[in-house]
Scaffold this motif. Structure first.
Motif, mmCIF file in Angstrom:
data_model
loop_
_atom_site.group_PDB
_atom_site.id
_atom_site.type_symbol
_atom_site.label_atom_id
_atom_site.label_comp_id
_atom_site.label_asym_id
_atom_site.label_seq_id
_atom_site.Cartn_x
_atom_site.Cartn_y
_atom_site.Cartn_z
ATOM 1 N N SER A 206 0.754 -1.042 0.043
ATOM 2 C CA SER A 206 -0.132 -0.108 -0.038
ATOM 3 C C SER A 206 1.029 1.233 -0.038
ATOM 4 O O SER A 206 0.848 2.238 -0.735
ATOM 5 C CB SER A 206 -0.908 0.113 1.367
ATOM 6 O OG SER A 206 -1.862 -1.034 1.036
ATOM 7 N N LYS A 207 1.923 1.363 0.943
ATOM 8 C CA LYS A 207 2.851 2.369 0.760
ATOM 9 C C LYS A 207 3.699 2.595 -0.672
ATOM 10 O O LYS A 207 3.606 3.880 -0.951
ATOM 11 C CB LYS A 207 3.812 2.216 2.067
ATOM 12 C CG LYS A 207 3.367 2.415 3.342
ATOM 13 C CD LYS A 207 4.395 2.000 4.286
ATOM 14 C CE LYS A 207 3.797 2.129 5.802
ATOM 15 N NZ LYS A 207 4.821 1.801 6.896
ATOM 16 N N LEU A 208 3.677 1.570 -0.969
ATOM 17 C CA LEU A 208 4.779 1.646 -2.455
ATOM 18 C C LEU A 208 3.870 2.132 -3.697
ATOM 19 O O LEU A 208 3.981 3.055 -4.219
ATOM 20 C CB LEU A 208 5.435 0.222 -2.859
ATOM 21 C CG LEU A 208 6.583 -0.203 -1.788
ATOM 22 C CD1 LEU A 208 6.899 -1.701 -2.266
ATOM 23 C CD2 LEU A 208 7.652 0.664 -2.189
ATOM 24 N N GLU A 209 2.578 1.587 -3.425
ATOM 25 C CA GLU A 209 1.584 2.026 -4.450
ATOM 26 C C GLU A 209 1.151 3.535 -4.171
ATOM 27 O O GLU A 209 1.024 4.041 -5.266
ATOM 28 C CB GLU A 209 0.265 1.376 -4.156
ATOM 29 C CG GLU A 209 -0.682 1.452 -5.424
ATOM 30 C CD GLU A 209 -1.800 0.222 -5.196
ATOM 31 O OE1 GLU A 209 -2.530 0.037 -6.193
ATOM 32 O OE2 GLU A 209 -2.480 -0.117 -3.988
ATOM 33 N N LYS A 210 0.958 3.955 -3.054
ATOM 34 C CA LYS A 210 0.879 5.500 -2.988
ATOM 35 C C LYS A 210 2.149 6.309 -3.363
ATOM 36 O O LYS A 210 1.806 7.326 -4.129
ATOM 37 C CB LYS A 210 0.423 5.660 -1.418
ATOM 38 C CG LYS A 210 -0.804 5.116 -0.789
ATOM 39 C CD LYS A 210 -0.906 5.442 0.610
ATOM 40 C CE LYS A 210 -2.266 4.944 1.214
ATOM 41 N NZ LYS A 210 -2.343 5.135 2.630
ATOM 42 N N LYS A 211 3.194 5.725 -3.041
ATOM 43 C CA LYS A 211 4.205 6.629 -3.478
ATOM 44 C C LYS A 211 4.366 6.717 -5.115
ATOM 45 O O LYS A 211 4.714 7.571 -5.509
ATOM 46 C CB LYS A 211 5.882 5.888 -3.113
ATOM 47 C CG LYS A 211 5.902 5.916 -1.458
ATOM 48 C CD LYS A 211 7.271 5.437 -1.046
ATOM 49 C CE LYS A 211 7.471 5.257 0.435
ATOM 50 N NZ LYS A 211 8.625 4.806 0.675
ATOM 51 N N LEU A 212 3.993 5.332 -5.518
ATOM 52 C CA LEU A 212 4.112 5.544 -7.057
ATOM 53 C C LEU A 212 2.965 6.230 -7.607
ATOM 54 O O LEU A 212 3.024 6.848 -8.689
ATOM 55 C CB LEU A 212 3.947 3.965 -7.668
ATOM 56 C CG LEU A 212 5.046 2.843 -7.189
ATOM 57 C CD1 LEU A 212 4.680 1.569 -7.901
ATOM 58 C CD2 LEU A 212 6.139 3.263 -8.220
ATOM 59 N N THR A 213 1.724 6.452 -7.063
ATOM 60 C CA THR A 213 0.833 7.093 -7.508
ATOM 61 C C THR A 213 1.249 8.759 -7.381
ATOM 62 O O THR A 213 0.900 9.565 -8.185
ATOM 63 C CB THR A 213 -0.520 6.679 -6.512
ATOM 64 O OG1 THR A 213 -0.948 5.628 -6.725
ATOM 65 C CG2 THR A 213 -1.532 7.770 -7.145
ATOM 66 N N VAL A 214 1.670 9.012 -6.251
ATOM 67 C CA VAL A 214 2.277 10.485 -6.173
ATOM 68 C C VAL A 214 3.296 10.873 -6.895
ATOM 69 O O VAL A 214 3.430 11.778 -7.594
ATOM 70 C CB VAL A 214 2.922 10.643 -4.256
ATOM 71 C CG1 VAL A 214 3.601 11.909 -4.331
ATOM 72 C CG2 VAL A 214 1.538 10.413 -3.365
ATOM 73 N N ALA A 215 4.193 9.729 -7.223
ATOM 74 C CA ALA A 215 5.003 9.934 -8.328
ATOM 75 C C ALA A 215 4.606 10.215 -9.686
ATOM 76 O O ALA A 215 5.088 11.067 -10.288
ATOM 77 C CB ALA A 215 6.390 8.844 -8.170
ATOM 78 N N GLY A 216 3.722 9.475 -10.147
ATOM 79 C CA GLY A 216 3.147 9.592 -11.248
ATOM 80 C C GLY A 216 2.464 10.923 -11.560
ATOM 81 O O GLY A 216 2.680 11.599 -12.159
ATOM 82 N N GLY A 217 1.864 11.305 -10.262
ATOM 83 C CA GLY A 217 0.981 12.692 -10.445
ATOM 84 C C GLY A 217 2.001 13.758 -10.490
ATOM 85 O O GLY A 217 1.842 14.829 -11.167
ATOM 86 N N ASP A 218 3.086 13.615 -10.030
ATOM 87 C CA ASP A 218 4.204 14.738 -9.807
ATOM 88 C C ASP A 218 4.857 14.834 -11.189
ATOM 89 O O ASP A 218 4.993 15.750 -11.780
ATOM 90 C CB ASP A 218 5.308 14.397 -9.022
ATOM 91 C CG ASP A 218 4.847 14.617 -7.524
ATOM 92 O OD1 ASP A 218 5.361 13.946 -6.473
ATOM 93 O OD2 ASP A 218 3.722 15.132 -7.093
ATOM 94 N N LYS A 219 4.906 13.582 -11.901
ATOM 95 C CA LYS A 219 5.684 13.503 -13.321
ATOM 96 C C LYS A 219 4.595 14.276 -14.300
ATOM 97 O O LYS A 219 4.911 14.888 -15.170
ATOM 98 C CB LYS A 219 6.024 12.055 -13.539
ATOM 99 C CG LYS A 219 7.145 11.713 -12.776
ATOM 100 C CD LYS A 219 7.544 10.191 -13.134
ATOM 101 C CE LYS A 219 8.541 9.658 -12.424
ATOM 102 N NZ LYS A 219 8.685 8.182 -12.528
ATOM 103 N N LYS A 220 3.294 13.951 -13.978
ATOM 104 C CA LYS A 220 2.212 14.438 -14.943
ATOM 105 C C LYS A 220 2.146 16.016 -14.890
ATOM 106 O O LYS A 220 2.074 16.712 -15.615
ATOM 107 C CB LYS A 220 0.764 13.803 -14.603
ATOM 108 C CG LYS A 220 0.925 12.454 -14.978
ATOM 109 C CD LYS A 220 -0.579 12.000 -14.774
ATOM 110 C CE LYS A 220 -0.864 10.392 -15.307
ATOM 111 N NZ LYS A 220 -2.197 9.905 -14.940
ATOM 112 N N ALA A 221 2.397 16.306 -13.381
ATOM 113 C CA ALA A 221 2.182 17.808 -13.164
ATOM 114 C C ALA A 221 3.569 18.680 -13.729
ATOM 115 O O ALA A 221 3.399 19.642 -14.255
ATOM 116 C CB ALA A 221 2.189 18.101 -11.632
ATOM 117 N N ASP A 222 4.646 17.750 -13.851
ATOM 118 C CA ASP A 222 6.026 18.430 -14.379
ATOM 119 C C ASP A 222 5.734 18.609 -15.965
ATOM 120 O O ASP A 222 6.130 19.586 -16.390
ATOM 121 C CB ASP A 222 7.037 17.472 -14.103
ATOM 122 C CG ASP A 222 7.382 17.831 -12.465
ATOM 123 O OD1 ASP A 222 8.153 16.708 -12.148
ATOM 124 O OD2 ASP A 222 7.036 18.824 -11.960
#
Length: 222
Positions: A206-222
């Motif tokens: 769950s923690k890794l999935e949240k991290k990947l989701t946040v990372a994916g959102g940050d990359k999309k924002a960039d």
């Protein structure tokens, strides 16, 4: 998500539900064993080894493919002339490869866990049935010994010999019950250990999935 990974993700969710059903105190081991020995599952279990090996092989191939994609897109070095869209696509493919890696990895792990849980539940049900049979045998032997002691005097040599044999039988049954009790406690302890490991891995997932989701959102924002 492609059809292939959608199927694997659905299989992972089904595995999680199966592990929860097997670990929660919903039914006793004897009831689970009756369910495992039903006609439908008996038909499937005749070829269970083949199905298990096929699933293991498919999941290993998917896991290796995800690792290959991770290595491929992790080693991509951006150039000065690289277009921003191409760079974003590279990051997105890396994120998908990481997601697929965790999906296939946990699906493979839970498949092994479920197989082991089923084996342990069956073994526990067998031990409980044996313990109950031995307990009834001990009760019968004790009742027979008491009847002989009541009917015949202590001076009867034949009765003494029979009583001694029955006592030895009772002692042997008690030792067997003690051994099976220890085996039962060991199986229960191992099941609790697997459950705790599953809970820990689920939390990490769950923690890794949240991290990947946040990372994916940050990359999309960039």
């Amino acid at each position: 998500m492609s059809l292939q990974w959608t199927i694997i993700a659905t299989f992972l969710y089904a595995e999680i539900a199966a592990v929860l059903l097997l670990t929660l105190p919903i039914a006793s081991p004897s009831k689970w064993q009756k369910f495992f020995k039903s006609k439908f599952l008996a038909y499937i279990s005749s070829q269970a080894s083949i199905y298990f090996l096929v699933l293991i092989g498919v999941l290993i191939l998917c896991l290796l493919d995800a690792i290959r994609e991770m290595v491929k897109y992790s080693n991509m070095e951006p150039t000065d002339h690289q277009h921003l869209d191409a760079e974003m696509q590279g990051h997105m493919r890396l994120f998908r490869a990481q997601r697929n890696f965790f999906i296939s990895g946990f699906a493979l792990f839970l498949l092994i866990v479920i197989r082991r849980l089923v084996q342990m539940i069956s073994e526990l049900a067998t031990l409980l049935a044996q313990a109950e049979a031995n307990f009834r045998q001990a009760q019968s032997a004790s009742a027979t010994a008491k009847t002989l002691l009541d009917q015949q005097g202590a001076g009867d040599e034949k009765s003494k010999k029979k009583v001694e044999e029955l006592r030895n039988e009772i002692d042997a049954v008690r030792k067997e019950l003690s051994r099976e009790k220890k085996d039962k406690e060991a199986v229960v302890s191992q099941a609790d250990s697997i459950k705790r490991e599953y809970d820990r891995l689920s939390e990490e997932f769950s923690k890794l999935e949240k991290k990947l989701t946040v990372a994916g959102g940050d990359k999309k924002a960039d």
